[in-house]
Design a protein around this motif. Structure first.
Motif, PDB file in Angstrom:
ATOM      1  N   UNK A 131       0.832  -1.204   0.000  1.00 42.80           N
ATOM      2  CA  UNK A 131       0.000   0.000   0.000  1.00 42.80           C
ATOM      3  C   UNK A 131       0.866   1.253   0.000  1.00 42.80           C
ATOM      4  N   UNK A 132       1.933   1.261   0.814  1.00 41.47           N
ATOM      5  CA  UNK A 132       2.837   2.405   0.849  1.00 41.47           C
ATOM      6  C   UNK A 132       3.483   2.620  -0.516  1.00 41.47           C
ATOM      7  N   UNK A 219     -10.746 -11.251  -6.833  1.00 36.50           N
ATOM      8  CA  UNK A 219     -11.094 -11.297  -5.411  1.00 36.50           C
ATOM      9  C   UNK A 219      -9.897 -10.981  -4.534  1.00 36.50           C
ATOM     10  N   UNK A 220      -8.711 -11.415  -4.953  1.00 29.23           N
ATOM     11  CA  UNK A 220      -7.496 -11.137  -4.184  1.00 29.23           C
ATOM     12  C   UNK A 220      -7.238  -9.626  -4.147  1.00 29.23           C
ATOM     13  N   UNK A 221      -7.361  -8.962  -5.289  1.00 33.36           N
ATOM     14  CA  UNK A 221      -7.144  -7.523  -5.345  1.00 33.36           C
ATOM     15  C   UNK A 221      -8.178  -6.768  -4.520  1.00 33.36           C
ATOM     16  N   UNK A 222      -9.422  -7.208  -4.596  1.00 40.96           N
ATOM     17  CA  UNK A 222     -10.474  -6.545  -3.835  1.00 40.96           C
ATOM     18  C   UNK A 222     -10.265  -6.728  -2.337  1.00 40.96           C
ATOM     19  N   UNK A 223      -9.795  -7.918  -1.950  1.00 41.94           N
ATOM     20  CA  UNK A 223      -9.531  -8.184  -0.538  1.00 41.94           C
ATOM     21  C   UNK A 223      -8.375  -7.326  -0.040  1.00 41.94           C
ATOM     22  N   UNK A 224      -7.327  -7.200  -0.852  1.00 43.24           N
ATOM     23  CA  UNK A 224      -6.155  -6.424  -0.456  1.00 43.24           C
ATOM     24  C   UNK A 224      -6.484  -4.946  -0.263  1.00 43.24           C
ATOM     25  N   UNK A 225      -7.486  -4.462  -0.999  1.00 48.76           N
ATOM     26  CA  UNK A 225      -7.833  -3.039  -0.935  1.00 48.76           C
ATOM     27  C   UNK A 225      -9.121  -2.775  -0.165  1.00 48.76           C
ATOM     28  N   UNK A 226      -9.600  -3.768   0.590  1.00 50.62           N
ATOM     29  CA  UNK A 226     -10.819  -3.576   1.363  1.00 50.62           C
ATOM     30  C   UNK A 226     -10.550  -2.604   2.516  1.00 50.62           C
ATOM     31  N   UNK A 227     -11.365  -1.562   2.635  1.00 47.32           N
ATOM     32  CA  UNK A 227     -11.118  -0.542   3.664  1.00 47.32           C
ATOM     33  C   UNK A 227     -10.982  -1.090   5.081  1.00 47.32           C
ATOM     34  N   UNK A 228     -11.892  -1.983   5.470  1.00 51.81           N
ATOM     35  CA  UNK A 228     -11.853  -2.515   6.832  1.00 51.81           C
ATOM     36  C   UNK A 228     -10.547  -3.257   7.099  1.00 51.81           C
ATOM     37  N   UNK A 230      -7.618  -2.788   5.563  1.00 52.89           N
ATOM     38  CA  UNK A 230      -6.507  -1.851   5.612  1.00 52.89           C
ATOM     39  C   UNK A 230      -6.475  -1.102   6.941  1.00 52.89           C
ATOM     40  N   UNK A 231      -7.645  -0.681   7.415  1.00 55.33           N
ATOM     41  CA  UNK A 231      -7.722   0.029   8.692  1.00 55.33           C
ATOM     42  C   UNK A 231      -7.257  -0.875   9.832  1.00 55.33           C
ATOM     43  N   UNK A 232      -7.690  -2.144   9.786  1.00 56.13           N
ATOM     44  CA  UNK A 232      -7.303  -3.101  10.828  1.00 56.13           C
ATOM     45  C   UNK A 232      -5.801  -3.331  10.842  1.00 56.13           C
ATOM     46  N   UNK A 233      -5.165  -3.206   9.679  1.00 57.41           N
ATOM     47  CA  UNK A 233      -3.728  -3.429   9.597  1.00 57.41           C
ATOM     48  C   UNK A 233      -2.919  -2.204   9.997  1.00 57.41           C
ATOM     49  N   UNK A 234      -3.590  -1.055  10.100  1.00 55.89           N
ATOM     50  CA  UNK A 234      -2.876   0.134  10.553  1.00 55.89           C
ATOM     51  C   UNK A 234      -2.811   1.271   9.569  1.00 55.89           C
ATOM     52  N   UNK A 235      -3.429   1.120   8.376  1.00 56.95           N
ATOM     53  CA  UNK A 235      -3.474   2.247   7.446  1.00 56.95           C
ATOM     54  C   UNK A 235      -4.435   3.284   8.026  1.00 56.95           C
ATOM     55  N   UNK A 236      -3.992   4.539   8.170  1.00 56.24           N
ATOM     56  CA  UNK A 236      -4.886   5.563   8.737  1.00 56.24           C
ATOM     57  C   UNK A 236      -6.207   5.639   7.987  1.00 56.24           C
ATOM     58  N   UNK A 237      -7.307   5.777   8.740  1.00 52.63           N
ATOM     59  CA  UNK A 237      -8.634   5.796   8.131  1.00 52.63           C
ATOM     60  C   UNK A 237      -8.736   6.843   7.033  1.00 52.63           C
ATOM     61  N   UNK A 240      -7.517   5.760   3.572  1.00 53.63           N
ATOM     62  CA  UNK A 240      -8.125   4.575   2.971  1.00 53.63           C
ATOM     63  C   UNK A 240      -8.967   4.933   1.756  1.00 53.63           C
ATOM     64  N   UNK A 241      -9.374   6.203   1.636  1.00 55.92           N
ATOM     65  CA  UNK A 241     -10.246   6.590   0.530  1.00 55.92           C
ATOM     66  C   UNK A 241      -9.624   6.279  -0.819  1.00 55.92           C
ATOM     67  N   UNK A 242      -8.314   6.487  -0.942  1.00 56.85           N
ATOM     68  CA  UNK A 242      -7.642   6.210  -2.210  1.00 56.85           C
ATOM     69  C   UNK A 242      -7.697   4.723  -2.541  1.00 56.85           C
ATOM     70  N   UNK A 243      -7.584   3.876  -1.526  1.00 55.22           N
ATOM     71  CA  UNK A 243      -7.680   2.435  -1.742  1.00 55.22           C
ATOM     72  C   UNK A 243      -9.100   2.056  -2.159  1.00 55.22           C
ATOM     73  N   UNK A 244     -10.089   2.750  -1.596  1.00 51.64           N
ATOM     74  CA  UNK A 244     -11.486   2.494  -1.965  1.00 51.64           C
ATOM     75  C   UNK A 244     -11.714   2.842  -3.432  1.00 51.64           C
TER      76      UNK A 244
END
Length: 264
Positions: A131-132, A219-228, A230-237, A240-244
């Motif tokens: 993500x970084x 499905x793998x790509x969608x899972x990797x970029x799922x907001x919940x 990413x937030x759970x892993x530590x990406x600031x809320x 996350x909009x860009x990942x959405x």
């Protein structure tokens, strides 16, 4: 944390005797270590530390990337401003983000210490590293061009994060192709002139991929970029909009492929 060693040792002793006890203790130790790492990095305190590290690393490296070719373009400034705006930062946070960006754009800036601290804070979690890196790729491609200096800077960052040059090149192709599905005004959907080849590239698969593998990649790509996630892993809320938006681009590319194949 010793449950793994206890269980592994007992089972090893019962099955293989004294030698099994040693093997079981070793395997159990590895289990305990992995479990402890998982629990440690899932603690609220560490999640907060990861978010801080992600925030600081993002803007430091963004400054470094923007200055890689010797000057900061207006498109790169606009892109960074867009990220700051999307994050809805407070006045203090906005000031800090700009300070970090300027620090990263300094002539003597070195990315190694920044990425070292990031890896230490995140435990080297693959999704956070990816993500970084995608944040930096999006900045590098903000002016629709990628010169040699920017490519070298991206490769330096990718290598420090543990990615190969081949992996970086694939990520670049995917990011460029996904951009074709961002539509006008940020609305998801293919831009005029977007081809089916762009759709396959956006998902990182070849055009001769079978339907089952295609769905798995999507499905793998969608899972990797799922907001919940990413937030759970530590990406600031707020980041996350860009990942959405990226997920929407991926879905638009998948829908184009499905339609061409007559898939349900």
């Amino acid at each position: 944390m010793f449950y793994g060693k206890l269980i592994g040792g007992v089972l090893g002793l019962l099955v293989l005797g004294p030698l099994g006890l040693l093997i079981g203790l070793f395997v159990g130790h590895l289990f305990d270590k992995g479990l402890w790492q998982t629990l440690r990095f899932a603690s609220p305190e560490n999640i907060a530390r990861i978010k801080q590290s992600f925030f600081e690393s993002t803007f430091l490296l963004s400054g470094y990337m923007a200055k890689a070719d010797g000057h900061i373009s207006q498109q790169e400034i606009d892109h960074t401003e867009m990220v700051i705006s999307q994050m809805g930062l407070s006045a203090e946070q906005r000031k800090r983000a700009i300070e970090l960006f300027r620090e990263g754009s300094a002539a003597n800036f070195q990315p190694e210490p920044v990425i070292s601290r990031f890896l230490e804070a995140t435990g080297g979690q693959q999704q956070l590293k990816q993500t970084l890196l995608f944040f930096q790729i999006s900045l590098a491609m903000a002016d629709q061009a990628l010169d040699d200096a920017e490519r070298d800077a991206l490769n330096r960052i990718a290598t420090l994060l543990g990615f190969t040059r081949a992996q970086l090149e694939q990520m670049l192709r995917m990011a460029q192709a996904q951009g074709h599905f961002h539509g006008h005004g940020g609305a998801a959907g293919p831009e005029p002139g977007t081809t089916l080849e762009d759709a396959y590239e956006a998902l990182g698969v070849s055009k001769d991929v079978d339907d089952k593998s295609l769905k798995r990649a999507y499905r793998k790509l969608m899972s990797e970029n799922h907001p919940d996630k990413l937030i759970a892993q530590g990406v600031p809320e707020d980041m996350v909009k860009m990942a959405t938006e990226k997920s929407q681009d991926i879905q638009a590319a998948y829908e184009m492929i499905k339609k061409s194949r007559g898939m349900k």
